[in-house]
Write an enzyme that holds these catalytic residues in place. Structure first.
Site, short mmCIF file in Angstrom:
data_model
loop_
_atom_site.label_atom_id
_atom_site.label_comp_id
_atom_site.label_asym_id
_atom_site.label_seq_id
_atom_site.Cartn_x
_atom_site.Cartn_y
_atom_site.Cartn_z
CG HIS A 20 -6.52 3.63 0.40
ND1 HIS A 20 -6.72 4.97 0.64
CD2 HIS A 20 -5.30 3.32 0.89
CE1 HIS A 20 -5.64 5.44 1.26
NE2 HIS A 20 -4.77 4.47 1.42
CG ASP B 237 -0.68 4.37 4.29
OD1 ASP B 237 -0.73 4.76 3.11
OD2 ASP B 237 -1.56 4.65 5.13
CD GLU C 177 -2.74 1.40 2.40
OE1 GLU C 177 -3.22 0.46 3.07
OE2 GLU C 177 -2.81 2.59 2.75
CG HIS D 262 -0.54 5.70 -1.20
ND1 HIS D 262 -1.52 4.94 -1.81
CD2 HIS D 262 -0.70 5.52 0.13
CE1 HIS D 262 -2.25 4.35 -0.87
NE2 HIS D 262 -1.77 4.67 0.31
#
Ligand code: MN
Length: 322
Positions: A161, A284, A13, A15
């Site tokens: 998400h 994250d 995850e 980004h």
């Protein structure tokens, strides 16, 4: 002492931002600059340096919220396909270090299903990520089911998400605390309520009876749901309601990640409810600004080396066919 064999680390995850898509973000979701944005727009040097410093081998890249979920039906498909082509180019530049989850034009569900298929078959994407509601609608509405049908057919997961909750919810629940605690409407609580509600609604909708092989991923250790599974399941079985095998469906069809949540009690609860095969490593980044604490935490979690290896990459290799 013999050195332990290296276990590859895949973080799923992680980004980035696409400048063309971010231009469409409005209000509180608009980009603000600063060190997080610097990392979101970095597709190479800084990203790889910080992965190397933590020992992360592969990032599965996904756009930041709300990605393509706030685009209107007239432009969504065109914008999303551009975003996905550019993500494919980022992955192609470093194919040993990056993989991708595509963005879907949820405003046009049939086109979104086709885009998922194009991204998986032609661009090599590992699945899709959807951020919050689609222009305010939860995805359990039947008009969105073609997306889930196609994901099941392609055998790729969809990652649900968080995004900012509906402003009306934030206003009633949290507005008077946002000045002093701005993150309470975001990862500290608002995101959790929004995304857990999405997951609960999807299970209640009958989606998984129709699509029993559908695989969904939740970040942040399942947005509280593993801790609540027994209670939700038992409450739904009280007389007066329709029957649903809530706990069975959730623990079979959902996969969870460690994104932004490096806690032994939370991990052990998830292992007990879901089984270790349904838990995947994520940081994250760059919203969690440093990769190292997540990796360091995994070194010492109270699990066997075999189970740690599954979480760090074995489960991702299976689920995402890497
Ligand atoms: Mn995230």
């Amino acid at each position: 002492m013999m050195k332990k064999p290296h276990v590859p680390i895949i973080a799923i995850e992680e980004h980035y931002y696409d400048a063309e898509l971010v231009k469409t973000f409005q209000g509180p979701e608009a980009a603000k600059g600063g060190p997080i944005d610097e990392r979101l727009y970095d597709y190479g040097a800084l990203r790889l340096k910080e992965m190397d410093e933590a020992g992360i081998d592969i990032q599965v890249l996904s756009h930041g919220a709300p990605a393509t979920q706030k685009l209107s039906a007239d432009v969504a498909a065109k914008v999303a396909s551009g975003v996905n082509d550019r993500l494919a180019a980022i992955v192609k530049a470093n194919p040993k270090r990056f993989a991708g989850f595509c963005a879907l034009p949820t405003a046009v569900p049939e086109a979104a299903a086709d885009e998922l298929e194009r991204c998986v078959k032609q661009l090599g994407m590992k699945g899709a990520m959807i951020h919050g509601t689609a222009n305010g609608e939860f995805l359990d509405k039947q008009k969105y089911w073609p997306i889930f049908a196609r994901a099941e057919e392609l055998d790729v997961p969809i990652y649900l998400h968080p995004a900012l909750p509906d402003p009306r919810v934030t206003e009633i629940y949290l507005a008077d605390y946002i000045k002093d605690f701005p993150l309470v409407a975001r990862p500290a609580w608002g995101f959790t309520v929004e995304t857990a509600t999405m997951a609960i609604r999807l299970v209640l909708s009958g989606l998984f009876e129709k699509h029993p092989k559908l695989k969904l991923i939740l970040g942040h250790f399942g947005e509280t749901l593993p801790f609540l599974l027994w209670r939700i399941d038992s409450a739904l079985k009280r007389p007066g309601g329709k029957q649903v095998a809530f706990r069975d469906i959730f623990s079979k069809n959902f996969y969870l990640t460690t994104s932004g949540f490096f806690s032994n009690p939370a991990l052990l609860c998830c292992v007990m409810e879901m089984g270790v095969d349904h838990i995947l490593f994520a940081v994250d980044w760059p919203f969690v600004m440093d990769n190292k604490p997540g990796v360091a935490w995994m070194e010492n979690v109270p699990l066997s080396d075999e189970d740690k290896a599954k979480i760090l990459s074995g489960n991702a290799k299976k689920l995402l066919r890497m």
